[in-house]
Design a protein around this motif. Structure first.
Motif, PDB file in Angstrom:
ATOM      1  N   GLN A 121     -46.101  32.648  35.569  1.00 11.88           N
ATOM      2  CA  GLN A 121     -46.444  31.461  36.352  1.00 11.88           C
ATOM      3  C   GLN A 121     -45.335  31.103  37.341  1.00 11.88           C
ATOM      4  OE1 GLN A 121     -47.246  28.891  32.943  1.00 11.88           O
ATOM      5  NE2 GLN A 121     -49.417  28.877  33.420  1.00 11.88           N
ATOM      6  N   PHE A 122     -44.086  31.160  36.873  1.00 12.06           N
ATOM      7  CA  PHE A 122     -42.962  30.866  37.769  1.00 12.06           C
ATOM      8  C   PHE A 122     -42.936  31.824  38.961  1.00 12.06           C
ATOM      9  CE2 PHE A 122     -40.433  29.417  33.791  1.00 12.06           C
ATOM     10  CZ  PHE A 122     -40.897  28.117  33.911  1.00 12.06           C
ATOM     11  N   LEU A 123     -43.186  33.107  38.682  1.00 14.43           N
ATOM     12  CA  LEU A 123     -42.953  34.162  39.677  1.00 14.43           C
ATOM     13  C   LEU A 123     -44.216  34.644  40.370  1.00 14.43           C
ATOM     14  CD1 LEU A 123     -40.317  36.353  37.773  1.00 14.43           C
ATOM     15  CD2 LEU A 123     -39.934  34.470  39.367  1.00 14.43           C
ATOM     16  N   LEU A 124     -45.357  34.024  40.084  1.00 11.87           N
ATOM     17  CA  LEU A 124     -46.601  34.540  40.660  1.00 11.87           C
ATOM     18  C   LEU A 124     -46.570  34.651  42.185  1.00 11.87           C
ATOM     19  CD1 LEU A 124     -49.371  35.636  40.051  1.00 11.87           C
ATOM     20  CD2 LEU A 124     -50.265  33.296  40.059  1.00 11.87           C
ATOM     21  N   VAL A 126     -41.629  32.260  22.181  1.00  9.93           N
ATOM     22  CA  VAL A 126     -40.806  33.254  22.872  1.00  9.93           C
ATOM     23  C   VAL A 126     -41.641  34.462  23.303  1.00  9.93           C
ATOM     24  CG1 VAL A 126     -38.883  34.870  22.629  1.00  9.93           C
ATOM     25  CG2 VAL A 126     -38.696  32.544  21.698  1.00  9.93           C
ATOM     26  N   ASN A 127     -42.424  35.006  22.385  1.00  6.15           N
ATOM     27  CA  ASN A 127     -43.068  36.300  22.621  1.00  6.15           C
ATOM     28  C   ASN A 127     -44.354  36.225  23.434  1.00  6.15           C
ATOM     29  OD1 ASN A 127     -41.010  37.270  21.026  1.00  6.15           O
ATOM     30  ND2 ASN A 127     -42.268  37.555  19.205  1.00  6.15           N
ATOM     31  N   ALA A 128     -45.033  35.098  23.404  1.00  5.34           N
ATOM     32  CA  ALA A 128     -46.297  34.974  24.144  1.00  5.34           C
ATOM     33  C   ALA A 128     -46.225  33.924  25.250  1.00  5.34           C
ATOM     34  CB  ALA A 128     -47.439  34.654  23.183  1.00  5.34           C
ATOM     35  N   ALA A 129     -45.806  32.693  24.893  1.00  7.83           N
ATOM     36  CA  ALA A 129     -45.716  31.658  25.922  1.00  7.83           C
ATOM     37  C   ALA A 129     -44.600  31.960  26.916  1.00  7.83           C
ATOM     38  CB  ALA A 129     -45.499  30.284  25.270  1.00  7.83           C
ATOM     39  N   GLY A 130     -43.514  32.581  26.461  1.00  5.30           N
ATOM     40  CA  GLY A 130     -42.409  32.923  27.360  1.00  5.30           C
ATOM     41  C   GLY A 130     -42.856  33.810  28.510  1.00  5.30           C
ATOM     42  N   PRO A 131     -43.518  34.958  28.230  1.00  2.44           N
ATOM     43  CA  PRO A 131     -44.023  35.788  29.324  1.00  2.44           C
ATOM     44  C   PRO A 131     -45.008  35.060  30.223  1.00  2.44           C
ATOM     45  CG  PRO A 131     -43.948  37.059  27.305  1.00  2.44           C
ATOM     46  CD  PRO A 131     -43.616  35.644  26.927  1.00  2.44           C
ATOM     47  N   LEU A 132     -45.846  34.197  29.639  1.00  2.00           N
ATOM     48  CA  LEU A 132     -46.779  33.425  30.460  1.00  2.00           C
ATOM     49  C   LEU A 132     -46.015  32.528  31.432  1.00  2.00           C
ATOM     50  CD1 LEU A 132     -49.571  32.338  31.230  1.00  2.00           C
ATOM     51  CD2 LEU A 132     -49.402  30.759  29.283  1.00  2.00           C
ATOM     52  N   ARG A 133     -44.976  31.862  30.930  1.00  2.00           N
ATOM     53  CA  ARG A 133     -44.177  31.001  31.810  1.00  2.00           C
ATOM     54  C   ARG A 133     -43.587  31.808  32.969  1.00  2.00           C
ATOM     55  NH1 ARG A 133     -42.205  29.164  26.696  1.00  2.00           N
ATOM     56  NH2 ARG A 133     -42.968  27.074  26.177  1.00  2.00           N
ATOM     57  N   LEU A 134     -43.020  32.981  32.646  1.00  2.51           N
ATOM     58  CA  LEU A 134     -42.372  33.782  33.704  1.00  2.51           C
ATOM     59  C   LEU A 134     -43.377  34.219  34.756  1.00  2.51           C
ATOM     60  CD1 LEU A 134     -39.376  34.691  34.088  1.00  2.51           C
ATOM     61  CD2 LEU A 134     -39.892  33.691  31.872  1.00  2.51           C
ATOM     62  N   GLU A 143     -33.002  27.642  38.572  1.00  2.00           N
ATOM     63  CA  GLU A 143     -31.894  28.539  38.904  1.00  2.00           C
ATOM     64  C   GLU A 143     -32.414  29.912  39.316  1.00  2.00           C
ATOM     65  OE1 GLU A 143     -27.689  30.306  37.085  1.00  2.00           O
ATOM     66  OE2 GLU A 143     -28.831  28.808  35.943  1.00  2.00           O
ATOM     67  N   LEU A 144     -33.398  30.431  38.573  1.00  5.16           N
ATOM     68  CA  LEU A 144     -33.993  31.725  38.905  1.00  5.16           C
ATOM     69  C   LEU A 144     -34.647  31.682  40.279  1.00  5.16           C
ATOM     70  CD1 LEU A 144     -35.093  34.565  38.372  1.00  5.16           C
ATOM     71  CD2 LEU A 144     -36.928  33.506  37.034  1.00  5.16           C
ATOM     72  N   LEU A 145     -35.412  30.647  40.538  1.00  4.16           N
ATOM     73  CA  LEU A 145     -36.115  30.548  41.824  1.00  4.16           C
ATOM     74  C   LEU A 145     -35.139  30.366  42.973  1.00  4.16           C
ATOM     75  CD1 LEU A 145     -39.164  28.348  40.748  1.00  4.16           C
ATOM     76  CD2 LEU A 145     -39.054  30.845  41.041  1.00  4.16           C
ATOM     77  N   ASP A 146     -34.024  29.682  42.738  1.00  5.70           N
ATOM     78  CA  ASP A 146     -33.000  29.548  43.774  1.00  5.70           C
ATOM     79  C   ASP A 146     -32.399  30.903  44.124  1.00  5.70           C
ATOM     80  OD1 ASP A 146     -33.376  26.829  43.948  1.00  5.70           O
ATOM     81  OD2 ASP A 146     -31.633  26.310  42.708  1.00  5.70           O
ATOM     82  N   VAL A 147     -32.140  31.708  43.083  1.00  6.51           N
ATOM     83  CA  VAL A 147     -31.568  33.039  43.316  1.00  6.51           C
ATOM     84  C   VAL A 147     -32.559  33.921  44.070  1.00  6.51           C
ATOM     85  CG1 VAL A 147     -30.839  35.163  42.165  1.00  6.51           C
ATOM     86  CG2 VAL A 147     -29.975  32.959  41.371  1.00  6.51           C
ATOM     87  N   LEU A 148     -33.832  33.822  43.709  1.00  4.39           N
ATOM     88  CA  LEU A 148     -34.849  34.642  44.372  1.00  4.39           C
ATOM     89  C   LEU A 148     -35.027  34.242  45.835  1.00  4.39           C
ATOM     90  CD1 LEU A 148     -37.636  34.921  41.655  1.00  4.39           C
ATOM     91  CD2 LEU A 148     -36.484  36.821  42.799  1.00  4.39           C
TER      92      LEU A 148
END
Length: 228
Positions: A111-114, A101-109, A61-66
């Motif tokens: 990676q998604f948005l790189l 949430v605090n460490a893997a979450g930012p890593l995921r974001l 959903e985020l990538l579709d919006v972007l």
């Protein structure tokens, strides 16, 4: 075209203040919230709210919006705490959830948005952290009098290491900062917390606008930089 910021944990507290601060400052903002509450985010025309849990491996959903748009600023603000407990009563599940949430979450974001970050002319990743994640300060006993959960301290230390690793991996391409906002008067704040999250949001925008090239950086808004 306006600069674009993506903010996680945007439905209340510091996250909501960051959405409003950057929007009012002329940025476009994508506000990520775990639940789509009707009044969670004040929504001027340049703020888009996307439902997203940072523990999820699906960011469609985020990538579709972007739609391929460059991301100038990613603020990983979503956070998970845990109640303080005695050593024998600390559930490992709570620690793992906080790390997720605090460490893997930012890593995921990241990676998604790189690709979107690398498409921006001068991108920044801000991981909203805590002074309690400082290994050197904790080892010296600076915060020994605070009743802070194992889950929170461990996950914020992990998040700080993530910031360092990202900065080294993305050196010269993306600036990466660990930012302690101060003792905020929010639902997750300490009993003596008094700093208005709107003040912290304004200070963070000032830091982003400053052009500081240090990366990695562990800073406390309005104060001296912190020891890792």
């Amino acid at each position: 075209m306006k600069k674009l910021a993506v903010v996680t944990g945007a439905n209340r507290g510091l996250g909501l203040s960051l959405v409003n601060e950057f929007s009012e400052g002329g940025w476009s903002v994508i506000a990520l919230t775990r639940s789509r509450e009707p009044d969670a985010v004040a929504a001027p025309s340049d703020v888009v709210t996307v439902r997203h849990d940072v523990r999820s491996n699906d960011a469609s959903e985020l990538l579709d919006v972007l739609d391929g748009r460059p991301v100038d600023l990613l603020i990983n603000n979503a956070a998970q705490g845990a109640p303080h407990g005695e050593l024998g009563s600390i559930p490992a599940e709570g620690v793992l959830n906080a790390v997720d949430v605090n460490a893997a979450g930012p890593l995921r974001l990241v990676q998604f948005l790189l690709p979107n970050l690398l498409a921006a002319p001068d991108p920044i990743v801000v991981n909203v952290t805590s002074r309690l994640g400082s290994l050197s300060a904790q080892a010296s006993g600076t915060f020994a009098d605070l009743s802070t959960s194992y889950a929170y301290k461990m996950s914020k230390a992990a998040q700080n290491m993530l910031t360092i690793a990202l900065a080294q991996d993305l050196q010269g391409r993306v600036r990466c900062w660990a930012v302690h906002p101060g003792k905020l008067a929010t639902d997750m704040g300490q009993a003596d917390a008094s700093k208005d999250p709107r003040t912290a949001a304004a200070q963070l925008r000032e830091l982003v606008d400053s052009g500081d090239r240090t990366s990695p950086r562990f800073c406390s808004l309005g104060e001296r930089d912190l020891p890792w």
